[in-house]
Design a protein around this motif. Structure first.
Motif, mmCIF file in Angstrom:
data_model
loop_
_atom_site.group_PDB
_atom_site.id
_atom_site.type_symbol
_atom_site.label_atom_id
_atom_site.label_comp_id
_atom_site.label_asym_id
_atom_site.label_seq_id
_atom_site.Cartn_x
_atom_site.Cartn_y
_atom_site.Cartn_z
ATOM 1 N N TRP A 1 -5.479 5.991 -10.540
ATOM 2 C CA TRP A 1 -5.135 4.862 -9.676
ATOM 3 C C TRP A 1 -3.780 5.092 -8.998
ATOM 4 O O TRP A 1 -3.625 4.856 -7.796
ATOM 5 C CB TRP A 1 -5.093 3.565 -10.482
ATOM 6 N N ARG B 1 -3.440 5.580 -4.896
ATOM 7 C CA ARG B 1 -2.746 4.556 -4.118
ATOM 8 C C ARG B 1 -1.522 5.138 -3.409
ATOM 9 O O ARG B 1 -1.253 4.800 -2.250
ATOM 10 C CB ARG B 1 -2.370 3.376 -5.019
ATOM 11 N N GLN C 1 -1.989 7.109 -0.097
ATOM 12 C CA GLN C 1 -2.297 6.306 1.093
ATOM 13 C C GLN C 1 -1.062 5.959 1.908
ATOM 14 O O GLN C 1 -1.178 5.482 3.044
ATOM 15 C CB GLN C 1 -3.007 5.014 0.673
ATOM 16 N N ASP D 1 1.776 -0.414 -4.509
ATOM 17 C CA ASP D 1 1.282 -0.573 -3.143
ATOM 18 C C ASP D 1 1.761 0.600 -2.292
ATOM 19 O O ASP D 1 2.945 0.955 -2.342
ATOM 20 C CB ASP D 1 1.787 -1.890 -2.547
ATOM 21 N N LEU E 1 -10.324 -4.536 -5.952
ATOM 22 C CA LEU E 1 -10.225 -3.103 -6.268
ATOM 23 C C LEU E 1 -11.195 -2.677 -7.356
ATOM 24 O O LEU E 1 -11.476 -1.486 -7.535
ATOM 25 C CB LEU E 1 -8.798 -2.759 -6.692
#
Length: 248
Positions: free
Chosen positions: A32, A36, A39, A106, A247
């Motif tokens: 994860w 993330r 990105q 994030d 998610l």
């Protein structure tokens, strides 16, 4: 200037052994974090730094990049620095250190923590803060608080509630420190050469070392929280938040 994310990851933990490989919504936690962070718009590459072959195998299986490091690294920062050296980064490249227990990090947090290096050539190190919305975190020493000046440079990090209203006043923001750092590779190496500071030893907060040696840390306030998984019981809370975000 390249921007390289390095995620330090170790298997052994007295409170949660094998934490990077813990299942969260059907994927290992480290996956994860990798998926993330990649990105983020500013990132050139993402690497997991570890000394454990179990972590290496899992990361390789989902297509991630692994840098094997020494088993003698004293801290995650040491591991990040060793990985940056093995990757052959230049002294002005920006290294982003993201803890491997932040599956909800994030991508925009990564862009935000790197932006000061574009805006101000004097910045050598930056990190993130988030205005606390959960009252529990205000007094919990596990959640580190930070205060900063008008320019955004850190004044202090503490496990205590800072600032502390003398008259019991409220109505002001208290900022939680998020475990995302960025440094130039050159400053990262300098940081590790500093002797540990007195305040660092008291608070058990490594970032205070830079400040005790007279260096600034630019703090960027982010609207995005990045909760950490410290214990197995935290996974259910994280999965609930992931479900709410669609998610899992």
């Amino acid at each position: 200037m390249r921007v390289v994310v390095i995620i330090p990851s170790r298997y052994g933990s007295s409170r949660f052994e094998g934490k990077p490989l813990a299942d969260i919504c059907g994927k290992p936690m480290i996956e994860w974090v990798c998926r993330r962070t990649i990105q983020a718009q500013c990132v050139d590459s993402v690497h997991v730094a570890t000394d454990d072959h179990r972590i290496q195998e899992v990361v390789s299986a989902f297509g991630g990049s692994v840098v094997m490091t020494s088993s003698t690294c004293r801290s995650g920062t040491d591991r990040v620095a060793e990985a940056a050296q093995r990757l052959g980064l230049d002294s002005d490249d920006v290294v982003v250190n993201i803890q491997g227990d932040q599956p909800l990090v994030d991508p925009r947090c990564v862009d935000a923590v790197v932006q000061p290096f574009h805006d101000d050539p004097t910045v050598k190190m930056s990190t993130l803060a988030f205005a606390i919305v959960d009252p529990r975190e205000i007094n919990d020493p596990k959640d580190v608080k930070v205060i900063f000046d008008n320019k955004g440079d850190a004044l202090y990090f503490s496990r205590a509630t800072i600032p502390h209203g003398r008259d019991g006043s409220s109505g002001y923001d208290i900022y939680k420190h998020l475990g995302v750092y960025a440094y130039t590779k050159k400053f990262l190496e300098q940081f590790l050469a500093f002797t540990p500071g007195r305040l660092e030893e008291i608070e058990k907060l490594e970032q205070l070392r830079a400040m005790e040696h007279g260096h600034r840390i630019r703090v960027v306030v982010s609207p995005y929280d990045s909760p950490e998984v410290d214990l197995p019981m935290d996974i259910q809370r994280i999965e609930a938040r992931m479900a709410a975000l669609g998610l899992c």
